[in-house]
Write an enzyme that holds these catalytic residues in place. Structure first.
Site, short mmCIF file in Angstrom:
data_model
loop_
_atom_site.label_atom_id
_atom_site.label_comp_id
_atom_site.label_asym_id
_atom_site.label_seq_id
_atom_site.Cartn_x
_atom_site.Cartn_y
_atom_site.Cartn_z
N GLU A 1 -6.27 -66.75 -42.45
CA GLU A 1 -5.73 -66.05 -41.34
C GLU A 1 -6.62 -65.21 -40.25
O GLU A 1 -6.69 -65.04 -39.27
CB GLU A 1 -4.47 -65.11 -41.53
CG GLU A 1 -3.17 -65.78 -42.27
CD GLU A 1 -2.73 -66.76 -41.23
OE1 GLU A 1 -3.01 -66.85 -40.12
OE2 GLU A 1 -2.19 -67.58 -41.84
N GLU B 1 -3.40 -71.84 -34.21
CA GLU B 1 -2.78 -72.52 -35.01
C GLU B 1 -3.85 -74.00 -35.14
O GLU B 1 -3.92 -74.67 -35.98
CB GLU B 1 -1.49 -73.13 -34.71
CG GLU B 1 -0.34 -72.18 -34.54
CD GLU B 1 -0.34 -71.17 -35.73
OE1 GLU B 1 -0.40 -71.76 -36.85
OE2 GLU B 1 -0.27 -69.95 -35.69
N GLU C 1 0.92 -73.61 -38.84
CA GLU C 1 0.10 -74.59 -38.70
C GLU C 1 0.08 -75.89 -39.28
O GLU C 1 -0.81 -76.69 -39.92
CB GLU C 1 -1.36 -74.13 -39.18
CG GLU C 1 -1.52 -73.53 -40.57
CD GLU C 1 -1.09 -72.20 -40.83
OE1 GLU C 1 -1.53 -71.92 -42.03
OE2 GLU C 1 -0.27 -71.76 -40.21
#
Length: 838
Positions: free
Chosen positions: A313, A291, A259
């Protein structure tokens, strides 16, 4: 090299504040090295001492304020800095090494056309392979990058291009404050396509040899990107916070994507050169959305330390799936999540290495790397979905927006987020967080039902249990689905509160109803819990599953059957019988693919060779049935063909398809399918080195080279195995992908006798192999090269002897522990199958 500890990071953060990085890279030198000069401006407690990280091939010069420092003072990756002033300027010049491991500055030479491509991967603590830095996530600072490269190359970075003063010189504008693990760039003869949306410049990059394939899919990639941007702007008050949105599809990438703000890097396997299923296209879409979610969760607001990895995450996983389902044509993304991603999470959460979604403390960065698993991703996302179901979407989003506003371009912790969500919802979330985020392992929800003399339910309940090692019951908001024999469907929603129901919750709405069909706990898949059906419902599944209209319900039932087999509660042959009964009627391609993939792992390890052969014959028949019913040229046809290729032992069919004979109408035997056919033929002894060499000559791509490595390792030949084992354990000149492909091909269930001698060698060789490689690559090789088909107590004894050593890397210890537990399960299952047979 020492891994930065949490204590060291906390101490350094108390001493210094980084103001800016100015980085100048020279990529024109050729050879194995590039030049790097970093100028860091930072404030410090006067008189304090600290260190900066750098991993050079050669350290050329160091200047701190008005004095030169001795480059010889560098100890491994740490350069001591003493006598700091209130305001400091540090300049570090070095020669840095290119990598072939997907870390630092990765260099790739395209076998298709000889083009050289570079990309920077700074995660998790590898920016120090590119330039000197205070390499921890909470010392964020703007980065100004300048690059000198061959004049015919294209260079892109996190920031916008500010100047291109002469051919080969690229100067980029300063970025907003970035964590060091997010700094990136690409350089090489990249193919680029540009666009814009809602005032945001867009670009997509790939290698020249993939240009036609990218251009064929460009509309879909850009459409998904724009749809996701629009949806995130609807959800969040803070607009996309960076100057541009580039996506670069890069070769030999270790992860799915990274990312990096302004320049997301994705594995170029997402540029499809052959026919793919809609599942693969959906995966690309969810990766793009995942992302993009990180632009807020991770990039705009960054975790303070790796113990709050879930703030990155889990949120990206939840929002990536949600936004894909809400904004793109892949509106069944939650079905994919249920059968694929949650299966990953359940498996990880039941292993010896299980950990909380949000552990109290991660000791060092190396431990943080090990937590990038199904718990931090899939379980964390599931927990968030459960939280949204309880709080309501309005309060949840209000809390997130308050969180962003409070920590713009800064760092945050679990406590910060809980405070924002608690304020928005008016609820104290500390108890919820303690049970869901601070405690490991998974609950099981089991249906219990009793029937009266009239054939009606006299009692229906959901019971919740927890493993003895982690005895925590949790609150769950779930649905209980009633799928009646006549096709009627209804759902009862209820809350499981362990503080009041003590693990047993009555479903009073169903009492007195006709006891027909089946009852499905967690219908709608709102919580994270293993499920088990009552005996009558389990008996009804083979009859009812093919006719259920709801793909999510089918996914949950398949997941229950697979999980019960994995736990040894039901024998694998019963799972195979369900595949024979229901798979040919399956219309959702992701379900067909996951059932075939997950069941294959169980068949190969949980059954002895004779039973395995019989099971694969039945699975191949089910795939043939699915193939016969599938529309020509569609995703289901391709999934069925792949399943048949993997399961069949009919070398005549495989050879025929490879030659173009007998291929079902609409099925394209393209490059990828040709390699799959050849690999299966190689394993079965129906093809050899001559056929591999011919196929590799016809497919001079990077993917072709990986397939060739996989096939050569799979050859049923002693010399081929010897060469492959040398590559796995010792070769460092090959890229990460080629070594991984070799490890993937080495162990084959059909070749147990041939590879028997390598079982003991794995446990003897792997400690040195793990130390030879970088942690990321070592973890992959440890897993892929494990003798997973050597299901025997003797293998477990070898694993136990290895784990008794005190010189193992953390990754090797973690993965061998988990893989040994997989062997334990397989041995239990084999015993259960033998008992049933007897």
């Amino acid at each position: 090299m020492p891994s930065l500890t949490r204590a060291e990071a906390t101490a350094r953060r108390a001493l210094i504040t980084v103001g800016s990085y100015e980085v100048d890279l020279d990529l024109t030198g050729g050879g194995d090295h590039f030049r790097s000069t970093a100028t860091i401006r930072f404030r410090a407690t006067p008189g304090a001492a600290t260190f900066v990280e750098v991993k050079p091939a050669a350290l050329r010069g160091v200047r701190l304020n008005d004095r030169d420092l001795d480059p010889g003072a560098l100890a491994e990756n740490r350069l001591p800095l003493t006598g700091l002033a209130a305001e400091n300027t540090l300049t570090v010049s070095a020669e840095m090494a290119y990598s072939n491991t997907g870390e630092g500055m990765h260099r790739f030479v395209d076998p298709a056309d000889g083009g050289t491509y570079l990309y920077a991967m700074s995660f998790l603590d590898d920016v120090q392979r590119i330039f000197a830095a205070f390499d921890q996530p909470d010392l964020k600072a703007p980065v100004t990058l300048s690059v000198t490269a061959p004049p015919q190359w294209t260079v892109a970075a996190n920031g916008q291009l500010a100047a291109n003063p002469w051919p080969g010189r690229w100067e980029f504008a300063p970025t907003p404050p970035l964590a060091t693990y997010l700094v990136s760039l690409i350089a090489g003869p990249w193919h680029v396509r540009r666009d814009a949306h809602d005032g945001i410049p867009l670009a997509v990059y790939c290698r020249r040899s993939l240009a036609t394939h990218l251009d064929a899919d460009l509309d879909e990639v850009l459409t998904v990107t724009k749809q996701c941007l629009d949806r995130f702007h609807q959800l969040f008050a803070e607009r996309y916070p960076f100057a541009k949105y580039d996506q670069a599809f890069v070769p030999e990438f270790n992860a799915g994507a990274m990312e990096n703000p302004g320049l997301v890097t994705l594995r170029d396997d997402y540029i499809f050169r052959s026919a793919v299923t809609d599942t693969q296209r959906e995966l690309r879409a969810t990766t793009i959305a995942h992302e993009m979610a990180h632009m807020w969760f991770g990039d705009l607001v960054t975790m303070r330390w790796w113990d709050d990895l879930w703030l990155n995450e889990s949120f990206a996983e939840y929002l990536g799936t949600r936004v894909t389902a809400e904004a793109t044509r892949f509106h069944r993304a939650w079905t994919t999540f249920a059968i694929r991603r949650k299966a990953w999470g359940y498996t990880a959460d039941q292993r010896p290495s299980t950990h909380p979604v949000a552990p109290q403390q991660v000791a060092d960065a190396a431990e943080g790397l090990l937590n990038f698993d199904g718990i931090s991703y899939a379980k964390g996302a599931s927990v968030l979905r459960q939280l949204v179901a309880g709080l309501g979407d309005e309060a949840f989003l209000a809390g997130l927006n308050a969180h962003f506003a409070a920590h713009l371009f800064g760092n945050a912790t679990l406590a910060d987020l809980l405070a924002a969500l608690g304020a928005a919802s008016g609820r104290d979330l500390s108890g919820w967080a303690e049970r869901w985020l601070r405690r490991a392992q998974v609950n099981t929800l089991r249906m219990e039902a009793a029937v009266d003399a009239d054939g009606r339910w006299s009692s229906v309940a959901v019971t919740q249990t927890a493993p003895a090692s982690h005895p925590v019951l949790r609150p769950h908001h779930i649905g209980v689905g009633w799928y009646a024999a006549d096709g009627a469907v209804s759902r009862v929603e209820l809350d499981l509160d362990p503080d009041t129901d003590r693990g047993r919750t009555e479903v009073s709405a169903l009492i007195g109803q006709p006891a027909t069909g089946l009852l499905l706990p967690n219908d709608g898949d709102l919580t994270f819990a293993k499920i088990r059906l009552d005996p009558a419902s389990a008996d009804a599944v083979p009859i009812m599953l093919p006719g259920l209209a709801d793909p999510l319900a089918r996914a949950l039932l398949w997941g229950e059957a697979l999980d019960a087999a994995r736990d040894g509660e039901r024998p694998v042959p019963a799972l195979v019988s369900l595949i024979v009964a229901a798979l040919p009627a399956e219309t959702e391609v992701i379900i067909a693919e996951e059932v075939l993939g997950l069941s294959r792992g169980l068949i190969d390890r949980y059954l002895d060779p004779l039973a395995r052969d019989a099971a694969l014959l039945r699975v191949a028949g089910a795939c043939a049935g699915l193939l016969a019913r599938a529309p020509a040229g569609g995703s289901t046809q391709l999934a069925a063909a792949r399943g048949l290729i993997a399961a069949t032992t009919d070398t005549g069919l495989l050879t025929g398809w490879l030659a173009g004979a007998g291929v079902p109408e609409g099925l394209a035997v393209d490059a990828e399918l040709r390699w799959a056919l050849l690999l299966r033929l190689v394993v079965l002894g129906g093809a050899g080195e001559a056929e591999i060499a011919a196929e590799a000559a016809a497919d001079r791509s990077a993917v072709g080279a990986e397939w060739a490595a996989r096939c050569r390792a799979a050859l049923p030949d002693a010399d081929a195995k010897r060469v492959a084992w040398g590559i796995i354990t010792r070769a460092t000149e090959l890229s990460n992908r080629l070594v991984e492909a070799t490890a993937e091909g080495f162990w084959q269930p059909e070749q147990a006798e041939l590879t028997a001698g390598y079982v003991e060698r794995y446990f003897a060789d792997m400690p040195a192999t793990a130390r030879l490689r970088t942690p990321w690559v070592a973890d992959r090789i440890t897993t892929l090269a494990f003798p997973r088909y050597a299901v025997a107590q003797s293998t477990r004894e070898l694993a136990g002897a290895l784990l008794a050593r005190d010189d193992l890397t953390p990754g090797l210890r973690r993965w061998v522990t988990d893989l040994d537990d997989d062997l334990r399960r397989a041995l239990v299952a084999r015993t259960a199958v033998a008992a049933v047979s007897a």
